[in-house]
Design an enzyme around this catalytic site. Structure first.
Site, PDB file in Angstrom:
ATOM      1  N   ASP A 471      -8.048  86.967  60.158  1.00  0.00           N
ATOM      2  CA  ASP A 471      -7.048  87.226  59.129  1.00  0.00           C
ATOM      3  C   ASP A 471      -6.473  85.918  58.600  1.00  0.00           C
ATOM      4  O   ASP A 471      -6.246  85.754  57.411  1.00  0.00           O
ATOM      5  CB  ASP A 471      -5.931  88.112  59.684  1.00  0.00           C
ATOM      6  CG  ASP A 471      -5.294  87.558  60.949  1.00  0.00           C
ATOM      7  OD1 ASP A 471      -5.947  86.755  61.648  1.00  0.00           O
ATOM      8  OD2 ASP A 471      -4.142  87.931  61.255  1.00  0.00           O
ATOM      9  N   ASP A 476      -0.255  82.574  65.456  1.00  0.00           N
ATOM     10  CA  ASP A 476      -0.774  83.079  66.727  1.00  0.00           C
ATOM     11  C   ASP A 476      -1.433  84.450  66.555  1.00  0.00           C
ATOM     12  O   ASP A 476      -1.104  85.391  67.255  1.00  0.00           O
ATOM     13  CB  ASP A 476       0.369  83.143  67.749  1.00  0.00           C
ATOM     14  CG  ASP A 476       1.607  83.829  67.186  1.00  0.00           C
ATOM     15  OD1 ASP A 476       1.577  84.218  66.001  1.00  0.00           O
ATOM     16  OD2 ASP A 476       2.595  83.969  67.923  1.00  0.00           O
ATOM     17  N   GLU A 477      -2.321  84.562  65.573  1.00  0.00           N
ATOM     18  CA  GLU A 477      -3.149  85.771  65.439  1.00  0.00           C
ATOM     19  C   GLU A 477      -4.613  85.337  65.426  1.00  0.00           C
ATOM     20  O   GLU A 477      -5.294  85.459  66.410  1.00  0.00           O
ATOM     21  CB  GLU A 477      -2.793  86.543  64.164  1.00  0.00           C
ATOM     22  CG  GLU A 477      -1.474  87.275  64.281  1.00  0.00           C
ATOM     23  CD  GLU A 477      -1.449  88.558  63.455  1.00  0.00           C
ATOM     24  OE1 GLU A 477      -2.410  89.346  63.492  1.00  0.00           O
ATOM     25  OE2 GLU A 477      -0.442  88.763  62.768  1.00  0.00           O
ATOM     26  N   TRP A 538      -9.319 100.113  58.173  1.00  0.00           N
ATOM     27  CA  TRP A 538      -9.611  99.061  59.159  1.00  0.00           C
ATOM     28  C   TRP A 538     -10.851  99.485  59.960  1.00  0.00           C
ATOM     29  O   TRP A 538     -11.887  98.834  59.895  1.00  0.00           O
ATOM     30  CB  TRP A 538      -8.392  98.826  60.061  1.00  0.00           C
ATOM     31  CG  TRP A 538      -7.477  97.786  59.488  1.00  0.00           C
ATOM     32  CD1 TRP A 538      -7.326  96.517  59.957  1.00  0.00           C
ATOM     33  CD2 TRP A 538      -6.620  97.899  58.343  1.00  0.00           C
ATOM     34  NE1 TRP A 538      -6.430  95.828  59.162  1.00  0.00           N
ATOM     35  CE2 TRP A 538      -5.986  96.643  58.168  1.00  0.00           C
ATOM     36  CE3 TRP A 538      -6.331  98.900  57.432  1.00  0.00           C
ATOM     37  CZ2 TRP A 538      -5.072  96.397  57.134  1.00  0.00           C
ATOM     38  CZ3 TRP A 538      -5.432  98.660  56.400  1.00  0.00           C
ATOM     39  CH2 TRP A 538      -4.820  97.426  56.257  1.00  0.00           C
ATOM     40  N   GLU A 746      -1.215  85.406  52.113  1.00  0.00           N
ATOM     41  CA  GLU A 746      -1.181  86.739  52.718  1.00  0.00           C
ATOM     42  C   GLU A 746      -0.408  87.721  51.847  1.00  0.00           C
ATOM     43  O   GLU A 746      -0.779  88.882  51.714  1.00  0.00           O
ATOM     44  CB  GLU A 746      -0.512  86.650  54.090  1.00  0.00           C
ATOM     45  CG  GLU A 746      -0.363  87.977  54.788  1.00  0.00           C
ATOM     46  CD  GLU A 746       0.066  87.827  56.235  1.00  0.00           C
ATOM     47  OE1 GLU A 746       0.650  86.783  56.570  1.00  0.00           O
ATOM     48  OE2 GLU A 746      -0.204  88.741  57.018  1.00  0.00           O
ATOM     49  N   HIS A 767      -5.019  83.507  53.879  1.00  0.00           N
ATOM     50  CA  HIS A 767      -5.389  84.870  54.256  1.00  0.00           C
ATOM     51  C   HIS A 767      -6.358  85.356  53.188  1.00  0.00           C
ATOM     52  O   HIS A 767      -5.983  85.444  52.033  1.00  0.00           O
ATOM     53  CB  HIS A 767      -4.122  85.723  54.178  1.00  0.00           C
ATOM     54  CG  HIS A 767      -3.824  86.504  55.390  1.00  0.00           C
ATOM     55  ND1 HIS A 767      -3.352  85.937  56.532  1.00  0.00           N
ATOM     56  CD2 HIS A 767      -3.916  87.838  55.638  1.00  0.00           C
ATOM     57  CE1 HIS A 767      -3.144  86.886  57.439  1.00  0.00           C
ATOM     58  NE2 HIS A 767      -3.495  88.050  56.921  1.00  0.00           N
TER      59      HIS A 767
END
Ligand code: BGC
Length: 885
Positions: A471, A476-477, A538, A746, A767
């Site tokens: 993404d 922290d993803e 998703w 994003e 993003h």
């Protein structure tokens, strides 16, 4: 032969095995081979082909592994190897020639190669080893790096030596004091409960005769033993990293020997004190740059057996991450914190190389950020718990140059502290990293803002295709969010050759499919909660991505490999629906501008779910037909009809309104063919009304945005799509461009001059999801689009439209058959000319703007085709932002 066409121009090029250039660890018993052709002559076609495969380069003249002989007709996509059985580690050399339209053979291609991986579990002799345990072992949170070392003897002349390395973590392999490869972040990420990857290298030149040879393996926690996702989730696949490797030496006398990792290998800590993908790396140069030595008289530490249950191994199916480019700082300033701020002028992903002179023990600190605050300090609030900080402790040995190895950062700015005086601007150089994927296309036009948008999309893809389609690359993803990947897929495939990258990720996705058939929100799955699976748009990536990969490549193996998983997802949706209607699932039209919170966009979530249910059922029906599963195809088609009927009953009024009355709702209903034909025109009018109501702005989030311009264009309102693409006030694609963005954001307002930075708990400046507009730039403004019913670009739709105030556009794309290029120009307002270059065996469905000639639609084969004429009407003067004259 036409005098201007040289033999050497016609030979096949870009040879690929398993969609890769020279892959080093192929496991398929019958590897897939493909190549491209170019031939400028009209009607160019492949009348036959011949593939030869040999175990040595010289052997290509008398191939010992496979000679397909001349096979008449065009090759299938791809050609499947049908020669002698291949063994573990076998090196294969191959080349190909083709017969042209005149029935003449081309010259042979340049030779290419591949190498087989370790095909049976029993071929693995090396053991999984881990750092020493015990009470003084560092806790997982310390992200310690370990150095393992094993010695061996070379007992005669060596014909070939290959090193295989797998890791639960990241590894840098060395032989005899030198790193074996420049590849980075190997062997990469996977859904570790099911699978780990290994890589292989030819290391023949690194060996020395006799005793004293040694293999070194530096092991970092990486995606396995470092936490992944937000720190407070504390998720990691395992606490203890592990590595497994072996060196296979083939001697000139025909003997072979394998040296494998073993629990008696020396284990030591070295100069890389710690490393974490999000947090950064700490290097103590006082400990030297060579392999850490055991102090005289001391007992070396020993590795131990991996204490967990290791997963199965797969030879890496995509290219590794590599250094792609270096970017120099454009400006160095001083921040109020005292840090020196290096501005690289481009939001990018990788790390910074440090060049420094400092006294021994001086700690130099590097921090990274995408943006600066108004006061000139780094803006790090949006990084969450990611520390994004590298530390270097100087050896004091003159000029020192250092790069980290097992971390990466998403940044445009780096903050440097710990230096004396004003640092020269080459103190830091940004090093761009991503999975090595050949560039596969470009779109360029007369509007510089649209060109910047295209560049931002391309940079967003580069930064987020780091072994996993993530993404975002900075906070922290950095997870393989499935929804993001599926909406961006087509655009990604225009820009880069992503076939192998997605083949690898689709394994991650299948591996992470939940037992009931729900695909997860992220793959590899680091969110193992029940509600993080089965979510509309998703989870649907599990069907959409393999289908699109098939459309791009024409390779039915992709469908065959994923069919069972695709089918399970449809079955899951059927089981958990009521009368064909999906329940609300988690995300909906994520980040739509008409939402109060990201979770509460006004397009009903069950509408989105049901629309996707119908769509994915349709795709799996097509997959079943392609694979010859007739019974399945009939059943699935019946199911799809029932879902469409349910959708209409539940969400469409008799007068053609779609429940929710949102742009995204109409986009879904139209894009997925969910409306009775009689209501389509009304639905398009509603969609246009909703855009007009917002003075030519979109309201869509992740679900609606990729569909908006393609739907408007398909249903005759390209004028509205062009108005949207030229819009530059919030929310619009050009709004960030006008604010100086160098990547996709994003949120439509990740930053605005009025309100500053968006909600820092979720606000990335890199993003790719909204970059999904790229496919429309290529298809509509450029004039290149794949045709779903003719996969692998057997047909290509070329329908360039002069619009959006453009004077010209140039687009090319490397299809599996060769390069398609389209360029057009508009002069004096109405005079239109276009050139189409089509590779052999592709049929181009050319559609010209009205008036250019007596006919608008043509089907042409390979070759160069030119058209010119006067447009019936000058293109609608949508407000042009072009600053070019
Ligand atoms: C990610 C997204 C993702 C979303 C789920 C976010 O935190 O960054 O891109 O798809 O969560 O809705």
């Amino acid at each position: 032969m036409n005098a201007t066409v040289l033999d050497s121009d016609l030979r096949p090029y870009d040879l690929r095995c398993e969609h890769l250039e020279s892959p080093p660890a192929v496991e398929a018993a019958r590897p897939r081979l493909s190549w491209k052709l170019r031939d400028p002559r009209a009607g160019a076609t492949e009348r036959g082909y011949q593939v030869v495969v040999a175990s040595t380069p010289e052997g290509l003249n008398a191939p010992d592994l496979w000679d397909s002989g001349k096979v008449a007709g065009r090759r299938p996509d791809p050609v499947v190897y049908a020669g002698k059985r291949l063994r573990s580690g076998q090196q294969c050399h191959w080349r190909v020639r083709s017969w042209d339209l005149a029935g003449r053979p081309t010259a042979w291609s340049e030779p290419a190669g591949w190498c087989m991986g370790l095909l049976k579990p029993a071929d693995w002799i090396g053991a999984w080893i881990s750092p020493p345990g015990g009470s003084d072992a560092p806790a997982p949170e310390e992200n310690a790096c370990w150095y393992f070392r094993g010695g061996f003897t070379v007992r005669g002349p060596v014909r070939r030596a290959r090193l295989y390395v797998a890791a639960l973590g990241l590894v840098e392999p060395w032989i005899n004091g030198r790193a074996v490869t420049d590849d980075c972040l190997i062997p990469g990420s996977s859904h570790f409960p099911k699978r780990a990857q290994y890589v292989a290298y030819d290391v023949t030149p690194a060996l020395a005769a006799g005793d004293g040879n040694w293999i070194g393996l530096i092991l970092a926690p990486g995606w396995y033993a470092g936490h992944v996702g937000r720190a407070d989730w504390k998720f990691r696949f395992g606490d203890v990293p592990a590595v497994r490797g072996q060196l296979v030496i083939e001697y000139s006398d025909g003997a072979a020997e394998t040296i494998g990792t073993a629990p008696d290998w020396e284990a030591a800590r070295g100069p890389i004190l710690s490393s974490h993908l999000y947090d950064g790396e700490t290097f103590d140069a006082r400990k030297g740059r060579d392999w850490p030595a055991v102090s005289p008289g001391a007992q070396p530490l020993r590795a131990r057996d991996f204490p967990g249950r290791p997963p199965r191994l797969t030879g890496k199916r995509c290219a590794p991450v590599r250094r792609q480019e270096e970017v120099a700082a454009v400006k160095v300033t001083r921040a109020p914190t005292g840090e020196w701020i290096f501005d690289f002028g481009q939001n990018l992903v990788g790390w910074a190389r440090l060049r420094i002179r400092a006294e021994r023990g001086r700690e130099i600190v590097l921090r990274f950020a995408e943006m600066l605050q108004g006061d000139g300090n780094l803006y790090v609030a949006n990084l969450g718990t990611a520390k994004a900080t590298d530390r270097y402790i100087a050896a004091g040995s003159g000029e020192e140059i250092w790069e980290p190895r097992f971390t990466f950062h998403g940044f445009r700015f780096a903050g440097l502290s710990g230096v004396d005086g004003v640092p020269p601007s080459d103190t830091l150089t940004a090093v761009v990293l991503h999975t090595a994927m050949p560039v596969a296309g470009e779109f360029e036009c007369s509007n510089p803002d649209l060109n910047r948008l295209q560049r931002n999309i391309a940079w967003g893809q580069r930064g987020n295709f780091v072994d996993v389609p993530t993404d975002c690359p900075q906070r922290d993803e950095r997870m393989g969010w499935t929804g993001d990947a599926q909406v961006f897929f087509r655009t990604a495939a225009f820009n880069r050759d992503v076939a192998a990258f997605f083949e690898k990720w689709l394994d991650d996705l299948d591996d992470a499919q939940r037992p009931g058939g729900a695909f997860p929100d992220v793959a590899p799955d680091v969110l193992p909660r029940a509600y993080n699976a089965g979510n509309a748009a998703w989870a649907d990536a599990g069907v959409i991505c393999p289908w699109r990969l098939y459309v791009e490549t024409g390779d039915p193996e992709v469908l065959a490999r994923h069919y069972a998983a695709m089918r399970r997802w449809i079955e899951y949706q059927r089981r958990t629906s009521r009368n064909g209607i999906r329940p609300d699932t988690r995300y909906g039209d994520w980040l739509a501008t008409d939402a109060v919170t990201p979770y509460t966009a006004p397009t009903p979530r069950s509408l989105i779910g049901t629309a996707y249910f119908a769509y994915t059922t349709g795709l799996v029906t097509e997959a079943a037909r392609t694979l010859g599963k007739r019974g399945d195809a009939v059943r699935l088609d019946r199911l799809r009809r029932r879902i469409v009927a349910a959708f209409q009953r539940e969400f469409v009024t008799a007068a053609g309104r779609v429940v929710g009355d949102t742009q995204t709702g109409y986009c879904l209903a139209l894009a997925f063919d969910l409306l009775p034909p009689s209501l389509r025109a009304v639905a398009v009018d509603h969609l246009v009304r909703l855009v007009d109501d917002r003075q030519g702005h979109l309201t869509t989030g992740f679900v609606g945005t990729p569909l908006l311009c393609p739907v408007l264009t398909r249903f005759g309102r390209a004028d509205v799509a062009e108005r949207l693409i030229l819009q530059d006030t919030y929310p619009s694609w050009l709004y960030p461009v006008k604010l100086g963005a160098t990547t996709m954001w994003e949120r439509w307002n990740s930053y605005s001059p009025e309100t500053g930075f968006g909600d820092p708990s979720m606000n990335s400046f890199n993003h790719y999801a909204y970059g999904a507009i790229g496919e429309w730039l290529y298809a509509h403004l450029g004039g290149i689009a794949p045709v779903e019913s003719a996969p692998g670009y057997a047909r290509v739709r070329c329908a360039p439209r002069p619009g959006a105030g453009l004077a010209w556009a140039r687009t090319w794309h490397d299809t599996p058959r060769g390069r398609v290029s389209v360029s057009w120009r508009l002069e004096a307002g109405r005079r239109f000319s276009a050139e189409f270059i089509i590779p052999p065996d592709t049929v181009a469905e050319i559609s010209l703007p009205a008036g250019v000639g007596p006919r608008r639609e043509f089907r042409v084969g390979g070759g160069t085709h030119r058209f010119a004429g006067r447009l019936a009407a000058a293109p609608a003067r949508s407000r042009s932002l072009s600053s070019s004259p």
